[in-house]
Enzyme design. Structure first.
Site, PDB file in Angstrom:
ATOM      1  N   LYS A 198      35.154  25.899  23.431  1.00  0.00           N
ATOM      2  CA  LYS A 198      33.761  25.422  23.381  1.00  0.00           C
ATOM      3  C   LYS A 198      32.871  26.230  24.332  1.00  0.00           C
ATOM      4  CE  LYS A 198      33.775  21.945  20.392  1.00  0.00           C
ATOM      5  NZ  LYS A 198      32.810  21.690  19.321  1.00  0.00           N
TER       6      LYS A 198
ATOM      7  N   TYR B 166      40.767  23.629  24.122  1.00  0.00           N
ATOM      8  CA  TYR B 166      39.524  23.093  23.526  1.00  0.00           C
ATOM      9  C   TYR B 166      38.327  23.453  24.403  1.00  0.00           C
ATOM     10  CZ  TYR B 166      36.152  19.377  22.286  1.00  0.00           C
ATOM     11  OH  TYR B 166      35.031  18.672  21.921  1.00  0.00           O
TER      12      TYR B 166
HETATM   13  N1  LIG Z   1      33.683  12.315  20.334  1.00  0.00           N
HETATM   14  C1  LIG Z   1      33.343  12.790  21.525  1.00  0.00           C
HETATM   15  O1  LIG Z   1      33.345  12.068  22.558  1.00  0.00           O
HETATM   16  C2  LIG Z   1      32.918  14.217  21.689  1.00  0.00           C
HETATM   17  C3  LIG Z   1      32.650  14.668  22.996  1.00  0.00           C
HETATM   18  C4  LIG Z   1      32.244  15.978  23.179  1.00  0.00           C
HETATM   19  C5  LIG Z   1      32.081  16.821  22.085  1.00  0.00           C
HETATM   20  N2  LIG Z   1      32.343  16.357  20.813  1.00  0.00           N
HETATM   21  C6  LIG Z   1      32.127  17.298  19.701  1.00  0.00           C
HETATM   22  O2  LIG Z   1      31.373  16.649  18.682  1.00  0.00           O
HETATM   23  C7  LIG Z   1      31.786  17.108  17.391  1.00  0.00           C
HETATM   24  C8  LIG Z   1      32.252  15.933  16.535  1.00  0.00           C
HETATM   25  O3  LIG Z   1      33.226  15.221  17.264  1.00  0.00           O
HETATM   26  P1  LIG Z   1      34.031  13.989  16.638  1.00  0.00           P
HETATM   27  O4  LIG Z   1      34.501  13.165  17.787  1.00  0.00           O
HETATM   28  O5  LIG Z   1      33.247  13.364  15.536  1.00  0.00           O
HETATM   29  O6  LIG Z   1      35.282  14.772  16.043  1.00  0.00           O
HETATM   30  P2  LIG Z   1      36.410  14.299  14.978  1.00  0.00           P
HETATM   31  O7  LIG Z   1      36.314  12.829  14.752  1.00  0.00           O
HETATM   32  O8  LIG Z   1      37.677  14.886  15.474  1.00  0.00           O
HETATM   33  O9  LIG Z   1      35.945  15.026  13.630  1.00  0.00           O
HETATM   34  C9  LIG Z   1      36.079  16.402  13.540  1.00  0.00           C
HETATM   35  C10 LIG Z   1      35.502  16.863  12.226  1.00  0.00           C
HETATM   36  O10 LIG Z   1      35.756  18.271  12.124  1.00  0.00           O
HETATM   37  C11 LIG Z   1      36.480  18.520  10.915  1.00  0.00           C
HETATM   38  N3  LIG Z   1      37.406  19.628  11.103  1.00  0.00           N
HETATM   39  C12 LIG Z   1      38.385  19.740  12.039  1.00  0.00           C
HETATM   40  N4  LIG Z   1      39.042  20.882  11.893  1.00  0.00           N
HETATM   41  C13 LIG Z   1      38.477  21.524  10.836  1.00  0.00           C
HETATM   42  C14 LIG Z   1      38.725  22.753  10.189  1.00  0.00           C
HETATM   43  N5  LIG Z   1      39.719  23.571  10.596  1.00  0.00           N
HETATM   44  N6  LIG Z   1      37.952  23.114   9.128  1.00  0.00           N
HETATM   45  C15 LIG Z   1      36.980  22.271   8.694  1.00  0.00           C
HETATM   46  N7  LIG Z   1      36.687  21.088   9.260  1.00  0.00           N
HETATM   47  C16 LIG Z   1      37.435  20.718  10.320  1.00  0.00           C
HETATM   48  C17 LIG Z   1      37.229  17.237  10.629  1.00  0.00           C
HETATM   49  O11 LIG Z   1      37.577  17.208   9.256  1.00  0.00           O
HETATM   50  P3  LIG Z   1      38.930  16.498   8.697  1.00  0.00           P
HETATM   51  O12 LIG Z   1      38.585  15.050   8.499  1.00  0.00           O
HETATM   52  O13 LIG Z   1      39.208  17.232   7.443  1.00  0.00           O
HETATM   53  O14 LIG Z   1      40.001  16.694   9.742  1.00  0.00           O
HETATM   54  C18 LIG Z   1      36.166  16.208  11.025  1.00  0.00           C
HETATM   55  O15 LIG Z   1      35.220  16.061  10.001  1.00  0.00           O
HETATM   56  C19 LIG Z   1      32.905  18.126  17.651  1.00  0.00           C
HETATM   57  O16 LIG Z   1      32.346  19.427  17.669  1.00  0.00           O
HETATM   58  C20 LIG Z   1      33.416  17.759  19.044  1.00  0.00           C
HETATM   59  O17 LIG Z   1      33.987  18.856  19.707  1.00  0.00           O
HETATM   60  C21 LIG Z   1      32.772  15.083  20.611  1.00  0.00           C
END
Ligand SMILES: NC(=O)c1ccc[n+]([C@@H]2O[C@H](COP(=O)([O-])OP(=O)(O)OC[C@H]3O[C@@H](n4cnc5c(N)ncnc54)[C@H](OP(=O)(O)O)[C@@H]3O)[C@@H](O)[C@H]2O)c1
Length: 268
Positions: free
Chosen positions: A168, A164
């Protein structure tokens, strides 16, 4: 009438982008998801007619993304103000393992992460650039992570989530390449990390092993050594990121930048 096209709005941070942005009826907010029905169900109680949800197959499926962006273009009249690449492959397989823990499984996971988090973002930006050119704000943002920062990884011994993190870091270079190509046309490309965010999804998968639990606890302690503060909510993160999107301008050091929700290199 600002327009926003956001990937991965089914849950977590993406869903919160839609909630906050659609609170202003002047905004048009379009989300790309893999399960339109379930996503619309989650948004139903907001009763907002400025939200549009479009089904895609996968971020790594160019044809499906192309159809979806064409559909979005019909909604906005051919232009777009903000393209937000939020969807990401966050591996359940290797999230709390090091490279050395799973040498035989690493190849598949790295390829899966690369396809969604790198190639998928390239597809999304290639398809949205023609719309952004006709927009007013002209901003494209990819959601990154502090785990893509080499100093943070080394200084705090963050040895897990490796595929991951690598994907990124590569995505940050995608952002830099698009900035290099399009800053002369006034389009801002940035990679913005959201902070350490509790989206309510839970940190571990239900079948986590003792080793994964140990690695999770160690990793959390390392984050706390970086900054001793609990995770922020998706609401706080999105509010801060939208402030960064608004205040960032092309023709400045924000072109191609990799920064956090705080507008700097403080990742938590
Ligand atoms: N949460 C954190 O602390 C954190 C920290 C650093 C960076 N981020 C970044 O912030 C962003 C959002 O994070 P989050 O925590 O909200 O993530 P999340 O809850 O895991 O949600 C991921 C989203 O991406 C979609 N997705 C995953 N694989 C996909 C694919 N192959 N094709 C199309 N859609 C796909 C998922 O859809 P489905 O529902 O269909 O699976 C979901 O809507 C991400 O880019 C993550 O890397 C998050």
């Amino acid at each position: 009438m600002p327009s926003y096209l956001i990937t991965g709005t089914s849950r977590g941070i993406g869903l919160e982008f839609v909630r906050q942005l659609s609170a202003d009826p002047a905004n048009t907010v379009i989300g790309l998801v893999r399960d339109k029905q379930a996503t619309e169900q989650r948004m139903k109680e907001w009763k907002r007619d400025n939200i549009f949800t479009i089904q895609i197959n996968d971020m790594a499926d160019y044809a499906s993304l192309k159809n979806a962006v064409e559909e979005a273009s019909k909604i906005t009249g051919g232009s777009l103000d903000y393209a937000i690449a939020n969807a990401a492959y966050v591996s359940k397989l290797t999230n709390y393992f090091t490279f050395g823990d799973l040498p035989e499984l690493i190849q598949k996971d790295m390829v899966d992460a690369f396809l969604v988090n790198v190639v998928g973002v390239v597809h999304f930006f290639n398809l949205t650039v023609p719309l952004l050119k006709k927009g007013t704000a002209k901003k494209a943002i990819a959601l990154s992570t502090g785990l893509a920062d080499d100093n943070m990884n080394v200084n705090f011994e963050l040895d897990v989530s490796s595929p991951y993190s690598v994907s990124k870091a590569a995505m940050n270079m995608v952002v830099a390449k698009f900035a290099a190509e399009y800053k002369r046309e006034g389009i801002l490309f940035m990679a913005v990390a959201p902070g350490l965010v509790d989206t309510g999804a839970g940190d571990m998968h239900p079948n986590a092993s003792e080793l994964e639990k140990k690695r999770f606890n160690e990793t959390y302690a390392k984050f706390m050594a970086y900054k001793n503060t609990p995770p922020i909510t998706a609401e706080e993160s999105v509010k801060a990121m939208l402030g960064v999107f608004e205040s960032s301008k092309t023709g400045t050091d924000r072109d191609g930048a990799f920064i956090s929700h705080l507008g700097n290199k403080q990742w938590i």
